[in-house]
Motif scaffolding. Structure first.
Motif, PDB file in Angstrom:
ATOM      1  N   PRO A   1       0.804  -1.159  -0.032  1.00 18.20           N
ATOM      2  CA  PRO A   1      -0.216  -0.002   0.081  1.00 18.20           C
ATOM      3  C   PRO A   1       0.858   1.114  -0.017  1.00 18.20           C
ATOM      4  N   THR A   2       0.609   2.365  -0.681  1.00 14.06           N
ATOM      5  CA  THR A   2       1.186   3.318  -0.721  1.00 14.06           C
ATOM      6  C   THR A   2       1.160   4.305   0.693  1.00 14.06           C
ATOM      7  N   ILE A   3      -0.008   4.109   1.258  1.00 11.77           N
ATOM      8  CA  ILE A   3      -0.192   4.974   2.530  1.00 11.77           C
ATOM      9  C   ILE A   3      -0.351   3.887   3.511  1.00 11.77           C
ATOM     10  N   PRO A   4       0.171   4.364   4.840  1.00 14.32           N
ATOM     11  CA  PRO A   4      -0.117   3.437   6.088  1.00 14.32           C
ATOM     12  C   PRO A   4      -1.535   2.909   6.148  1.00 14.32           C
ATOM     13  N   LEU A   5      -1.802   1.731   6.432  1.00 17.40           N
ATOM     14  CA  LEU A   5      -3.305   1.182   6.442  1.00 17.40           C
ATOM     15  C   LEU A   5      -3.774   1.282   7.923  1.00 17.40           C
ATOM     16  N   PRO A   6      -4.984   1.480   7.847  1.00 18.16           N
ATOM     17  CA  PRO A   6      -5.254   1.588   9.444  1.00 18.16           C
ATOM     18  C   PRO A   6      -5.486  -0.002   9.973  1.00 18.16           C
ATOM     19  N   GLN A   7      -5.761  -0.157  11.232  1.00 15.14           N
ATOM     20  CA  GLN A   7      -5.648  -1.605  11.638  1.00 15.14           C
ATOM     21  C   GLN A   7      -7.129  -2.143  11.494  1.00 15.14           C
ATOM     22  N   MET A   8      -6.977  -3.231  11.317  1.00 11.88           N
ATOM     23  CA  MET A   8      -8.300  -4.121  11.094  1.00 11.88           C
ATOM     24  C   MET A   8      -8.700  -4.706  12.481  1.00 11.88           C
ATOM     25  N   LEU A   9     -10.183  -4.658  12.759  1.00 13.36           N
ATOM     26  CA  LEU A   9     -10.574  -5.639  14.085  1.00 13.36           C
ATOM     27  C   LEU A   9     -10.819  -6.766  13.822  1.00 13.36           C
ATOM     28  N   ALA A  10     -10.202  -7.794  14.364  1.00 12.93           N
ATOM     29  CA  ALA A  10     -10.144  -9.220  14.111  1.00 12.93           C
ATOM     30  C   ALA A  10      -9.562 -10.160  14.961  1.00 12.93           C
ATOM     31  N   ASP A  11      -9.931 -11.339  15.107  1.00 11.31           N
ATOM     32  CA  ASP A  11      -9.068 -12.290  15.824  1.00 11.31           C
ATOM     33  C   ASP A  11      -7.675 -12.726  15.038  1.00 11.31           C
TER      34      ASP A  11
ATOM     35  N   PHE B   1     -13.995   0.293   6.583  1.00  8.24           N
ATOM     36  CA  PHE B   1     -13.528  -1.375   6.243  1.00  8.24           C
ATOM     37  C   PHE B   1     -12.418  -1.460   5.538  1.00  8.24           C
ATOM     38  N   LEU B   2     -11.513  -2.486   5.850  1.00  6.11           N
ATOM     39  CA  LEU B   2     -10.611  -2.976   5.126  1.00  6.11           C
ATOM     40  C   LEU B   2     -10.716  -4.322   4.154  1.00  6.11           C
TER      41      LEU B   2
ATOM     42  N   GLY C   1      -9.992 -16.954 -13.775  1.00  5.35           N
ATOM     43  CA  GLY C   1      -9.504 -16.843 -12.340  1.00  5.35           C
ATOM     44  C   GLY C   1     -10.556 -16.374 -11.582  1.00  5.35           C
ATOM     45  N   SER C   2     -10.166 -16.317 -10.149  1.00  3.49           N
ATOM     46  CA  SER C   2     -11.142 -15.702  -9.105  1.00  3.49           C
ATOM     47  C   SER C   2     -10.458 -14.703  -8.414  1.00  3.49           C
ATOM     48  N   THR C   3     -11.353 -14.043  -7.767  1.00  6.18           N
ATOM     49  CA  THR C   3     -10.779 -13.012  -6.551  1.00  6.18           C
ATOM     50  C   THR C   3     -11.787 -13.382  -5.374  1.00  6.18           C
ATOM     51  N   PHE C   4     -11.266 -13.536  -4.171  1.00  8.09           N
ATOM     52  CA  PHE C   4     -12.008 -13.776  -3.237  1.00  8.09           C
ATOM     53  C   PHE C   4     -11.836 -12.929  -2.250  1.00  8.09           C
ATOM     54  N   TRP C   5     -12.488 -11.916  -1.536  1.00  7.68           N
ATOM     55  CA  TRP C   5     -11.916 -11.007  -0.425  1.00  7.68           C
ATOM     56  C   TRP C   5     -12.828 -11.101   0.912  1.00  7.68           C
ATOM     57  N   ILE C   6     -12.354 -10.503   1.713  1.00  2.00           N
ATOM     58  CA  ILE C   6     -13.087 -10.259   3.198  1.00  2.00           C
ATOM     59  C   ILE C   6     -12.961  -8.869   3.330  1.00  2.00           C
ATOM     60  N   ASP C   7     -14.083  -8.286   3.771  1.00  2.00           N
ATOM     61  CA  ASP C   7     -14.129  -6.810   4.391  1.00  2.00           C
ATOM     62  C   ASP C   7     -14.235  -6.974   5.838  1.00  2.00           C
ATOM     63  N   LEU C   8     -13.384  -6.533   6.747  1.00  2.00           N
ATOM     64  CA  LEU C   8     -13.391  -6.284   8.158  1.00  2.00           C
ATOM     65  C   LEU C   8     -13.356  -4.927   8.779  1.00  2.00           C
ATOM     66  N   PRO C   9     -14.143  -4.763   9.639  1.00  2.00           N
ATOM     67  CA  PRO C   9     -14.059  -3.141  10.112  1.00  2.00           C
ATOM     68  C   PRO C   9     -12.574  -2.760  10.696  1.00  2.00           C
ATOM     69  N   ILE C  10     -12.680  -1.530  10.340  1.00  2.00           N
ATOM     70  CA  ILE C  10     -11.267  -0.747  10.769  1.00  2.00           C
ATOM     71  C   ILE C  10     -11.299  -0.388  12.240  1.00  2.00           C
ATOM     72  N   ALA C  11     -10.085  -0.700  12.961  1.00  2.00           N
ATOM     73  CA  ALA C  11     -10.042  -0.260  14.436  1.00  2.00           C
ATOM     74  C   ALA C  11      -9.820   1.157  14.565  1.00  2.00           C
ATOM     75  N   GLY C  12      -9.255   1.701  13.562  1.00  2.00           N
ATOM     76  CA  GLY C  12      -9.085   3.234  13.759  1.00  2.00           C
ATOM     77  C   GLY C  12      -7.874   3.873  14.453  1.00  2.00           C
ATOM     78  N   ALA C  13      -7.049   2.497  14.480  1.00  2.00           N
ATOM     79  CA  ALA C  13      -5.585   2.997  14.919  1.00  2.00           C
ATOM     80  C   ALA C  13      -4.453   2.740  14.060  1.00  2.00           C
ATOM     81  N   VAL C  14      -3.286   3.236  14.003  1.00  2.00           N
ATOM     82  CA  VAL C  14      -2.280   3.059  12.880  1.00  2.00           C
ATOM     83  C   VAL C  14      -1.196   1.820  13.461  1.00  2.00           C
ATOM     84  N   THR C  15      -1.005   2.077  14.961  1.00  2.00           N
ATOM     85  CA  THR C  15       0.232   1.357  15.380  1.00  2.00           C
ATOM     86  C   THR C  15      -0.260  -0.109  15.309  1.00  2.00           C
TER      87      THR C  15
END
Ligand code: ADP
Length: 642
Positions: free
Chosen positions: A383-393, A429-430, A493-507
């Motif tokens: 990614p060209t810019i830092p991505l926010p964190q994802m909320l996940a296990d 969402f990421l 070919g195929s593309t599979f994706w998952i969308d998960l909520p963003i945590a809002g923090a970058v660290t």
């Protein structure tokens, strides 16, 4: 009181005139045929006619046709002396055509010699009163109808004498004929379910003591034994000195709602019981199947290390087949158990802010050899810019990602390509997507994609799989508040994706340690002999462990069958490490294992849980197969020989 002075005859005439002119009731004189002789202004006002228009006309001309006969008959009886003055409610038709109700009282005036002289009528306007009465009756009827439809009755209690007043609907709810009974405490009480009487008394007493409204649901028993449920709500008014004055409330028949609730609860309970039985069965089965499989895989790995002697090429190939088959079986067991756990809502997730790119980077090495075997190249978009964190296990996210990635490899062309990207797609969402250049999925089979065990025809392609991966992936994603999606073109070919909520923090969040459950017992590091206490009742496992540990110098192994025996042996052996399988589903055995752990903790003895070690991806292959080589090195780390 002084006696009234007699009225002089002079006075009589003008006094009478004044009363006649100013009375607030209508007054009329008529002859015996009912023809008006005199009418007062109020009578004119009531009927809308002037006195000139009325005088000389019969009462019948301005009376409603339905009321003429009865009035005439009563008048005749009065004149004939067969009855005294009479009062009747009748209708006049006003000059403007409007019908009005009046209360008419008719008396006879007599001459001084006693002979009947004229008929005197007094007329009161009761139109407004009747209209109000009618409106009241209509509104009462509507209220009754509403109460009947809603099965809500209303009641009122006068606390002075405990008398009651209640609507007809309460009689209906109690199934008592309203015309034969009076509202009383006893009438209601005799229908109350005996087991609910105390609750009602308590609720009422509390409401009165605290001056709060009350609301409770209780049972009634009908004479034929049927049970009804009623919801009673009410409140009480109090005098200034605190005495209860009146209570007002409603009683609603909620039987059908309650019955559906009970049926629903029973259905839920039996579904839960069935689910629990299924889960227990699966947990037991999975334990029973995994135990011998782990022994098979463990022996195969030991052989593969060639510590027991060199292997021929053919033997190495057979070994690899045994291990591939065994691991596949373990994966299948693990997946089925996982699916059942999710369905039973028994899966624990640790949702936290996660650096998705770190999860990708960590997972790639685990799949590299698989990709290399099919000459598939893996590319991760930076990614060209830092991505926010994802909320996940973290563990589940890695599992999902590995599922998608292994499908992208399995269903790719030889020498194909996989592109992994992580982007912020819509606010909050990421998206983590895996694109392959594989065989794609035909549109007509795409609806089966997330159905467990459905392989969409891949079973004929000699590609290994169970058909559970994507259903698990979807359920896990949704459990984490995310969504899964795909796009596929056959042969492209195929593309599979998952969308998960963003945590809002970058660290990035700190990585979890591999074995947080027990710290190694450092107290004995450096001692000559290391003692290991192994709790295991399966002879095959015991033999496997004995042979495996014989490869580590200065280790003495003591084996016991049960956790109880381990507690005894602990005193005699003073072990540096206890090896046990805490994944045993048997509650009695779990209990003694817990005691064992508690004592071990007290004595600062490290415990290595084999079940956790198997389940941890850091130790196993694909999350379940026990890895003897890594297990041995973990044991060495724990007992301080490394
Ligand atoms: P498995 O791979 O074990 O069969 P999955 O649940 O992961 O089970 O996938 C179900 C089916 O979906 C597969 O059998 C395959 O037919 C199809 N499938 C999954 N991923 C892909 C992909 N990337 N390309 C083509 N087909 C796929």
């Amino acid at each position: 009181m002084p006696a009234l002075a007699p009225i002089s005859s002079d006075e009589t005439a003008w006094l009478f005139q004044a009363i006649f002119e100013q009375a607030s009731v209508g007054i009329c004189y008529s002859d015996f045929d009912g023809v008006f002789i005199h009418v007062n202004p109020r009578f004119c006002e009531l009927t809308g006619y002037s006195s000139a228009e009325l005088e000389g006309r019969s009462f019948a001309e301005i009376t409603h046709p339905d009321d003429v006969t009865v009035d005439a008959q009563l008048g005749d009886q009065l004149i004939a002396g067969t009855r005294g003055p009479y009062t009747l409610e009748k209708r006049y038709i006003r000059k403007d055509g409007q019908v009005i109700w009046v209360r008419l009282t008719v008396a006879l005036s007599r001459k001084p010699n006693g002979e009947p002289h004229h008929l005197i009528g007094m007329v009161e306007d009761i139109n407004q009163m009747l209209l109000t009465e009618q409106a009241l009756r209509a509104s009462e009827a509507r209220l009754r109808e509403a109460q009947r439809t809603a099965r809500i009755a209303s009641y009122e209690i006068d606390h002075k004498d405990e008398s009651r007043n209640w609507s007809d609907e309460l009689f209906s709810i109690l199934e008592v004929e309203a015309s034969t009974a009076h509202p009383t405490f006893d009438l209601f009480e005799q229908r109350v379910h005996p087991q609910d009487r105390a609750l009602i008394q308590k609720t009422n007493a509390e409401a009165l003591a605290n001056r709060t409204p009350y609301d409770l649901t209780h049972r009634l028993v009908m004479p034929d034994g049927r049970i009804k449920y009623v919801e009673v709500r009410g409140h009480t008014t109090f005098a200034e000195d605190g005495t209860a004055l009146r209570s007002f409330g409603t009683v609603q028949d909620v039987t059908s709602r309650k019955q559906s609730e009970i049926a629903l609860r029973q259905a839920k309970e039996s579904a839960e019981n069935a689910n629990r039985a299924k889960m227990d069965f699966l947990a037991n089965m999975s334990h029973e199947l995994r135990t011998p499989l782990n022994a098979i895989l463990g022996y195969a790995q030991l052989l593969e290390t060639e510590r027991a002697g060199p292997l021929e090429q053919k033997q190495r190939e057979y070994l690899r087949d045994i291990m591939t088959g065994g691991r596949h079986l373990l994966e299948l067991i693990q997946d089925i158990l996982e699916l059942a756990k999710i369905d039973a809502g028994r899966i624990g997730l640790k949702i936290e802010p996660i650096d998705a790119l770190a999860v990708i980077t960590d997972a790639l090495p685990l799949i590299e050899s698989m990709a290399a075997a099919r000459a598939v190249t893996l590319h991760v978009g930076k990614p060209t810019i830092p991505l926010p964190q994802m909320l996940a296990d973290r563990v589940r996210l890695r599992q999902i990602f590995l599922n998608l990635l292994s499908n992208a490899i399995k269903y790719n062309k030889l020498g194909g390509r996989i592109d992994v990207t992580c982007t912020e797609i819509r606010p909050g969402f990421l998206r983590l997507s895996v694109r392959d250049t594989g065989i794609g999925i035909r549109p007509e089979r795409q609806s089966e994609l997330f159905v467990p065990f459905s392989r969409l025809g891949a079973e004929t392609l000699a590609i290994e799989g169970t058909g559970i991966g994507l259903s698990l992936t979807k359920k896990l994603t949704e459990l984490m508040g995310g969504k899964i999606g795909f796009q596929s073109v056959p042969d492209e070919g195929s593309t599979f994706w998952i969308d998960l909520p963003i945590a809002g923090a970058v660290t990035p969040a700190p990585a979890a340690p591999d074995y947080p459950e027990a710290a190694p017992s450092l107290a004995r590091v450096g001692r000559e002999q290391r003692r290991i206490l192994y709790v295991e009742d399966n002879p095959a496992h015991v033999r496997l462990m004995e042979r495996a540990l014989s490869q580590i110098p200065h280790v003495a192994l003591t084996t016991v069958h049960t956790a109880e025996l381990a507690l005894v042996a602990m005193r005699a052996v003073a072990p540096d490490l206890i090896l046990t399988d805490l994944g045993d589903p048997d509650p009695v055995r779990q209990d003694s294992q817990r005691r064992l752990i508690a004592v071990a903790e007290q004595r600062r003895i490290a415990v290595l849980d084999m079940a956790a070690a198997e389940a941890d991806e850091g130790m196993g292959n694909g999350g379940d197969a026990i890895d003897m080589v890594r297990l041995l090195s973990e044991i060495e780390r724990r007992i301080g020989t490394r």
